[in-house]
Design a protein around this motif. Sequence first.
Motif, short mmCIF file in Angstrom:
data_model
loop_
_atom_site.label_atom_id
_atom_site.label_comp_id
_atom_site.label_asym_id
_atom_site.label_seq_id
_atom_site.Cartn_x
_atom_site.Cartn_y
_atom_site.Cartn_z
N PHE A 65 37.37 63.56 32.53
CA PHE A 65 37.48 62.21 33.08
C PHE A 65 38.21 61.29 32.11
O PHE A 65 38.85 60.32 32.52
CB PHE A 65 36.10 61.66 33.43
N GLU A 66 38.14 61.59 30.83
CA GLU A 66 38.84 60.80 29.81
C GLU A 66 40.33 60.71 30.11
O GLU A 66 40.97 59.71 29.80
CB GLU A 66 38.61 61.37 28.41
N VAL A 67 40.90 61.76 30.71
CA VAL A 67 42.33 61.76 31.06
C VAL A 67 42.61 60.65 32.07
O VAL A 67 43.60 59.93 31.97
CB VAL A 67 42.76 63.14 31.62
N PHE A 68 41.72 60.47 33.03
CA PHE A 68 41.88 59.42 34.04
C PHE A 68 41.69 58.03 33.42
O PHE A 68 42.35 57.08 33.81
CB PHE A 68 40.90 59.63 35.20
N LYS A 69 40.78 57.95 32.47
CA LYS A 69 40.53 56.68 31.80
C LYS A 69 41.72 56.23 30.96
O LYS A 69 41.91 55.04 30.74
CB LYS A 69 39.27 56.77 30.93
N LYS A 70 42.53 57.17 30.53
CA LYS A 70 43.70 56.84 29.71
C LYS A 70 44.86 56.33 30.55
O LYS A 70 45.79 55.73 30.01
CB LYS A 70 44.14 58.05 28.89
N THR A 71 44.85 56.57 31.86
CA THR A 71 45.89 56.01 32.71
C THR A 71 45.62 54.53 32.88
O THR A 71 44.48 54.07 32.70
CB THR A 71 45.94 56.70 34.10
N GLN A 72 46.63 53.79 33.26
CA GLN A 72 46.49 52.34 33.33
C GLN A 72 45.44 51.89 34.35
O GLN A 72 44.70 50.95 34.11
CB GLN A 72 47.85 51.71 33.66
N THR A 73 45.38 52.56 35.49
CA THR A 73 44.47 52.11 36.56
C THR A 73 43.56 53.21 37.10
O THR A 73 42.85 52.99 38.07
CB THR A 73 45.27 51.53 37.73
N GLY A 74 43.58 54.38 36.50
CA GLY A 74 42.83 55.52 37.03
C GLY A 74 41.35 55.26 37.24
O GLY A 74 40.82 55.46 38.34
N GLU A 75 40.67 54.81 36.21
CA GLU A 75 39.22 54.59 36.32
C GLU A 75 38.93 53.47 37.32
O GLU A 75 38.02 53.59 38.15
CB GLU A 75 38.62 54.26 34.96
N ALA A 76 39.71 52.41 37.30
CA ALA A 76 39.51 51.31 38.23
C ALA A 76 39.72 51.77 39.67
O ALA A 76 38.97 51.37 40.58
CB ALA A 76 40.45 50.15 37.90
N PHE A 77 40.73 52.61 39.90
CA PHE A 77 40.98 53.12 41.23
C PHE A 77 39.82 53.97 41.71
O PHE A 77 39.36 53.84 42.85
CB PHE A 77 42.28 53.93 41.28
N ILE A 78 39.32 54.86 40.86
CA ILE A 78 38.20 55.73 41.22
C ILE A 78 36.97 54.88 41.56
O ILE A 78 36.28 55.13 42.55
CB ILE A 78 37.91 56.74 40.10
N ASP A 79 36.71 53.86 40.75
CA ASP A 79 35.57 52.97 41.02
C ASP A 79 35.77 52.20 42.33
O ASP A 79 34.84 52.10 43.15
CB ASP A 79 35.38 51.98 39.87
N ALA A 80 36.97 51.67 42.55
CA ALA A 80 37.24 50.91 43.77
C ALA A 80 37.12 51.80 45.01
O ALA A 80 36.58 51.37 46.04
CB ALA A 80 38.63 50.29 43.70
N LEU A 81 37.58 53.02 44.91
CA LEU A 81 37.49 53.96 46.03
C LEU A 81 36.03 54.21 46.39
O LEU A 81 35.66 54.21 47.57
CB LEU A 81 38.19 55.26 45.65
N ALA A 82 35.20 54.38 45.38
CA ALA A 82 33.77 54.60 45.63
C ALA A 82 33.12 53.38 46.27
O ALA A 82 32.30 53.51 47.19
CB ALA A 82 33.06 54.95 44.32
N VAL A 83 33.50 52.20 45.83
CA VAL A 83 32.95 50.97 46.41
C VAL A 83 33.35 50.86 47.88
O VAL A 83 32.53 50.56 48.74
CB VAL A 83 33.42 49.72 45.62
N MET A 84 34.63 51.12 48.17
CA MET A 84 35.10 51.03 49.56
C MET A 84 34.48 52.11 50.44
O MET A 84 34.23 51.88 51.63
CB MET A 84 36.62 51.12 49.61
N ALA A 85 34.20 53.27 49.88
CA ALA A 85 33.64 54.38 50.65
C ALA A 85 32.15 54.23 50.91
O ALA A 85 31.61 54.86 51.81
CB ALA A 85 33.91 55.70 49.93
#
Length: 163
Positions: A65-85
Amino acid sequence: MTTEALPGELRVRRPKEKEKLVQQLLVENDGIFVTMAEALLFAAALGWARNSRKDFEKSESPIRFEVFKKTQTGEAFIDALAVMATPGDAQILSEARAQDRIRIFEEYAHGGLAVLQGELNTTRSTVTDTLIGMVRDACVADRDRSSKVPDDIRKILSRPDWS
Protein backbone atom coordinates in the motif's frame (compact mmCIF):
# COMPACT_ATOMS: atom_id res chain seq x y z
CA MET A 1 12.61 -9.18 -2.48
CA THR A 2 9.81 -10.85 -0.56
CA THR A 3 6.12 -10.59 -1.39
CA GLU A 4 5.02 -11.76 2.03
CA ALA A 5 3.25 -9.12 4.07
CA LEU A 6 4.63 -8.18 7.42
CA PRO A 7 2.13 -8.27 10.28
CA GLY A 8 -0.06 -5.20 9.95
CA GLU A 9 1.34 -4.27 6.52
CA LEU A 10 -1.36 -3.35 4.05
CA ARG A 11 -1.24 -4.87 0.57
CA VAL A 12 -3.37 -4.32 -2.53
CA ARG A 13 -4.25 -7.44 -4.49
CA ARG A 14 -4.69 -7.63 -8.24
CA PRO A 15 -6.92 -10.28 -9.82
CA LYS A 16 -5.04 -13.27 -11.18
CA GLU A 17 -7.48 -13.64 -14.07
CA LYS A 18 -6.63 -10.11 -15.28
CA GLU A 19 -2.85 -10.29 -14.81
CA LYS A 20 -2.13 -10.47 -18.54
CA LEU A 21 -4.15 -7.27 -19.05
CA VAL A 22 -2.43 -5.52 -16.12
CA GLN A 23 0.93 -6.38 -17.70
CA GLN A 24 -0.24 -5.04 -21.10
CA LEU A 25 -1.09 -1.70 -19.46
CA LEU A 26 2.53 -1.13 -18.44
CA VAL A 27 4.91 1.04 -20.50
CA GLU A 28 7.44 -1.78 -20.64
CA ASN A 29 4.86 -3.75 -22.64
CA ASP A 30 3.74 -0.86 -24.90
CA GLY A 31 1.07 0.30 -22.46
CA ILE A 32 0.79 3.76 -20.94
CA PHE A 33 1.25 3.26 -17.19
CA VAL A 34 4.66 3.23 -15.53
CA THR A 35 3.56 1.21 -12.49
CA MET A 36 0.96 -1.39 -11.66
CA ALA A 37 -0.35 0.96 -8.99
CA GLU A 38 -1.11 3.59 -11.67
CA ALA A 39 -2.80 0.97 -13.85
CA LEU A 40 -4.97 -0.18 -10.93
CA LEU A 41 -5.88 3.40 -10.00
CA PHE A 42 -7.08 3.99 -13.57
CA ALA A 43 -8.94 0.67 -13.60
CA ALA A 44 -10.70 1.49 -10.32
CA ALA A 45 -11.77 4.90 -11.65
CA LEU A 46 -13.10 3.18 -14.77
CA GLY A 47 -14.87 0.59 -12.63
CA TRP A 48 -16.51 3.35 -10.59
CA ALA A 49 -17.48 5.34 -13.70
CA ARG A 50 -19.02 2.27 -15.35
CA ASN A 51 -20.57 0.96 -12.11
CA SER A 52 -18.54 -2.23 -12.33
CA ARG A 53 -17.41 -3.76 -9.06
CA LYS A 54 -16.26 -7.38 -9.04
CA ASP A 55 -14.99 -9.52 -6.19
CA PHE A 56 -12.22 -12.04 -6.76
CA GLU A 57 -10.49 -14.79 -4.83
CA LYS A 58 -7.25 -15.57 -6.65
CA SER A 59 -4.63 -12.86 -6.92
CA GLU A 60 -1.12 -12.26 -8.09
CA SER A 61 1.59 -10.92 -5.80
CA PRO A 62 0.05 -8.01 -3.92
CA ILE A 63 1.41 -4.48 -4.09
CA ARG A 64 2.47 -2.77 -0.88
CA PHE A 65 0.00 0.00 0.00
CA GLU A 66 3.00 2.28 0.54
CA VAL A 67 3.40 2.36 -3.27
CA PHE A 68 -0.08 3.92 -3.57
CA LYS A 69 0.67 6.36 -0.77
CA LYS A 70 3.71 7.60 -2.69
CA THR A 71 1.57 8.64 -5.68
CA GLN A 72 0.21 12.16 -5.57
CA THR A 73 -3.45 11.18 -5.10
CA GLY A 74 -3.50 7.39 -4.71
CA GLU A 75 -4.41 7.15 -1.04
CA ALA A 76 -6.93 10.00 -1.29
CA PHE A 77 -8.58 8.34 -4.29
CA ILE A 78 -8.83 4.98 -2.49
CA ASP A 79 -10.35 6.69 0.56
CA ALA A 80 -12.79 8.73 -1.56
CA LEU A 81 -13.86 5.63 -3.47
CA ALA A 82 -14.64 3.85 -0.21
CA VAL A 83 -16.64 6.82 1.06
CA MET A 84 -18.68 6.99 -2.16
CA ALA A 85 -19.23 3.22 -2.17
CA THR A 86 -20.47 3.15 1.44
CA PRO A 87 -22.71 6.19 1.91
CA GLY A 88 -23.68 6.73 5.51
CA ASP A 89 -20.81 4.63 6.89
CA ALA A 90 -18.85 7.23 8.83
CA GLN A 91 -16.46 4.60 10.18
CA ILE A 92 -15.13 3.62 6.72
CA LEU A 93 -12.29 6.12 7.14
CA SER A 94 -11.20 4.81 10.53
CA GLU A 95 -7.76 3.22 10.82
CA ALA A 96 -9.40 -0.09 11.73
CA ARG A 97 -11.22 -0.14 8.36
CA ALA A 98 -8.18 0.37 6.11
CA GLN A 99 -8.43 -3.17 4.76
CA ASP A 100 -12.12 -2.58 3.90
CA ARG A 101 -11.17 0.51 1.88
CA ILE A 102 -8.52 -1.46 0.04
CA ARG A 103 -10.97 -4.29 -0.68
CA ILE A 104 -13.46 -1.81 -2.19
CA PHE A 105 -10.66 -0.37 -4.33
CA GLU A 106 -9.57 -3.85 -5.45
CA GLU A 107 -13.11 -4.73 -6.47
CA TYR A 108 -13.58 -1.55 -8.51
CA ALA A 109 -10.16 -2.06 -10.12
CA HIS A 110 -11.20 -5.60 -11.06
CA GLY A 111 -14.48 -4.26 -12.44
CA GLY A 112 -12.62 -1.62 -14.46
CA LEU A 113 -10.22 -4.21 -15.82
CA ALA A 114 -13.23 -6.29 -16.90
CA VAL A 115 -14.70 -3.25 -18.69
CA LEU A 116 -11.38 -2.58 -20.40
CA GLN A 117 -11.06 -6.24 -21.41
CA GLY A 118 -14.54 -6.06 -22.92
CA GLU A 119 -13.55 -2.96 -24.90
CA LEU A 120 -10.39 -4.69 -26.11
CA ASN A 121 -12.36 -7.74 -27.18
CA THR A 122 -14.82 -5.51 -29.08
CA THR A 123 -12.35 -3.16 -30.76
CA ARG A 124 -9.57 -5.66 -31.42
CA SER A 125 -7.16 -2.72 -31.03
CA THR A 126 -4.06 -2.30 -28.94
CA VAL A 127 -4.42 -1.43 -25.28
CA THR A 128 -3.10 2.08 -25.90
CA ASP A 129 -5.45 2.75 -28.82
CA THR A 130 -8.40 1.43 -26.83
CA LEU A 131 -7.54 3.63 -23.83
CA ILE A 132 -7.19 6.69 -26.08
CA GLY A 133 -10.55 5.90 -27.68
CA MET A 134 -12.22 5.51 -24.28
CA VAL A 135 -10.81 8.84 -23.08
CA ARG A 136 -11.89 10.53 -26.32
CA ASP A 137 -15.42 9.10 -25.96
CA ALA A 138 -15.57 10.27 -22.34
CA CYS A 139 -14.53 13.79 -23.39
CA VAL A 140 -17.22 13.88 -26.10
CA ALA A 141 -19.83 12.63 -23.63
CA ASP A 142 -18.75 15.29 -21.13
CA ARG A 143 -18.92 17.99 -23.78
CA ASP A 144 -22.41 16.79 -24.77
CA ARG A 145 -23.54 16.91 -21.13
CA SER A 146 -22.18 20.43 -20.70
CA SER A 147 -23.85 21.56 -23.94
CA LYS A 148 -27.20 20.95 -22.24
CA VAL A 149 -26.31 23.51 -19.56
CA PRO A 150 -28.03 26.85 -20.20
CA ASP A 151 -25.68 29.51 -21.63
CA ASP A 152 -25.93 31.83 -18.63
CA ILE A 153 -25.00 29.03 -16.21
CA ARG A 154 -22.19 27.81 -18.50
CA LYS A 155 -20.78 31.36 -18.53
CA ILE A 156 -20.71 31.42 -14.72
CA LEU A 157 -19.04 28.01 -14.55
CA SER A 158 -16.49 28.61 -17.30
CA ARG A 159 -12.94 29.76 -16.76
CA PRO A 160 -12.53 33.52 -16.76
CA ASP A 161 -11.13 35.22 -19.84
CA TRP A 162 -8.11 37.20 -18.60
CA SER A 163 -7.12 38.56 -21.99
